[in-house]
Write an enzyme that holds these catalytic residues in place. Structure first.
Site, PDB file in Angstrom:
ATOM      1  N   TYR A  87       1.102  -1.557  -0.464  1.00 21.50           N
ATOM      2  CA  TYR A  87       0.475   0.245   0.548  1.00 21.50           C
ATOM      3  C   TYR A  87       0.631   1.250  -0.065  1.00 21.50           C
ATOM      4  CZ  TYR A  87       0.727   0.831   5.034  1.00 21.50           C
ATOM      5  OH  TYR A  87       1.369   1.099   6.543  1.00 21.50           O
ATOM      6  N   CYS A  88       0.349   2.572  -0.187  1.00 23.32           N
ATOM      7  CA  CYS A  88       1.190   3.263  -0.390  1.00 23.32           C
ATOM      8  C   CYS A  88      -0.209   4.300   0.222  1.00 23.32           C
ATOM      9  CB  CYS A  88       1.633   3.521  -1.955  1.00 23.32           C
ATOM     10  SG  CYS A  88       0.563   4.322  -2.809  1.00 23.32           S
ATOM     11  N   ASN A  89       0.341   6.000  -0.143  1.00 28.35           N
ATOM     12  CA  ASN A  89      -0.736   7.029   0.016  1.00 28.35           C
ATOM     13  C   ASN A  89      -2.353   6.920  -1.343  1.00 28.35           C
ATOM     14  OD1 ASN A  89       0.373   8.717   2.079  1.00 28.35           O
ATOM     15  ND2 ASN A  89       1.554   9.454   0.533  1.00 28.35           N
TER      16      ASN A  89
END
Length: 240
Positions: free
Chosen positions: A202-204
């Site tokens: 995941y990330c932003n």
């Protein structure tokens, strides 16, 4: 002569009335059809344009799991058509977001589009040029909604959770048990990850994590899952 002229006037009036009535009838029918359908058919070019706008678009592939696993649109989650109605709860919160539905031909995705429209979804698009009809760029990692990703992260205790954001963002808060491999370092460090385990990334926003997921699958990793929703888009439970 006067009698003929009178009949001509009456005939002209009748013709105009019938023409106007026909126009009104066609207009009413068109409005009714648009209201009934409730989704918009789009071609391959528009499909690719909306897919690229990943921040504002959810892509749903309604083909079977086997077809999805062989290759699907970037950022596309998989909800097979046969399970679609029973899994509508997974789409809560996306009612006002662009949603693209795709299958092989545009047929089942259109039916899924109608289901969404009937259930209050506002911006529903059917890719009428399906996967069999246009050569789309495809990926092979799995994509999950934020809710499904969080559920898998909590239940799969053997999984490796990877945060591809910058170190300062990770240190500020992150999903519990996640390790940090910033996307700028991912090519150099991905081989530290265990190929036999599920890898959840995941990330932003879901974009750099998708890049990382693509790197893994191109290098032989089979169990890769990307969150379509990043921490700026979904209310993940985060720790410091």
């Amino acid at each position: 002569m006067k009698l003929n002229k009178r009949y001509k006037v009456l005939a002209m009036g009748l013709t105009i009335a019938l023409t106007l009535g026909s126009m009104v009838g066609c207009s009413s029918n068109k409005t009714a059809e648009n209201t009934t359908v409730g989704y918009q058919d789009i071609d391959a070019a528009k499909t690719e344009e909306l897919v690229a706008d990943q921040k504002n678009t959810l892509v749903i592939d309604v083909r079977g799991t086997e077809a999805y696993d062989k290759g699907h649109l970037e950022y596309a989650i998989n909800i097979p058509f046969d399970e679609f109605e029973s899994r509508l709860d997974e789409l809560k919160g996306y009612e006002d977001q662009n949603i693209i539905l795709i299958c092989n031909t545009g047929n089942k995705s259109g039916k899924a589009g109608q289901i969404l429209a009937d259930n209050g979804f506002k911006k529903v698009y059917n890719a009428q040029d399906g996967m069999d009809e246009h050569k789309y760029a495809t990926v092979t990692y799995d994509t999950l909604t934020g809710g499904e990703f969080e559920k898998m992260a909590a239940e799969d205790t053997n999984a490796v959770i990877v945060d591809t954001r910058d170190a300062k963002d990770y240190e500020g808060s992150h999903i519990e048990n996640a390790i940090n491999i910033p996307i700028d370092e991912f090519e150099a460090k991905y081989n530290e990850l265990d190929k036999d385990k599920d890898i959840l990334i995941y990330c932003n926003s879901g974009r750099t994590s998708a890049q990382a997921a693509n790197i893994l699958t191109k290098n032989g990793y089979k169990h890769v899952y990307n969150s379509a929703d990043g921490v700026k888009e979904f209310d993940f439970k985060l720790v410091k």
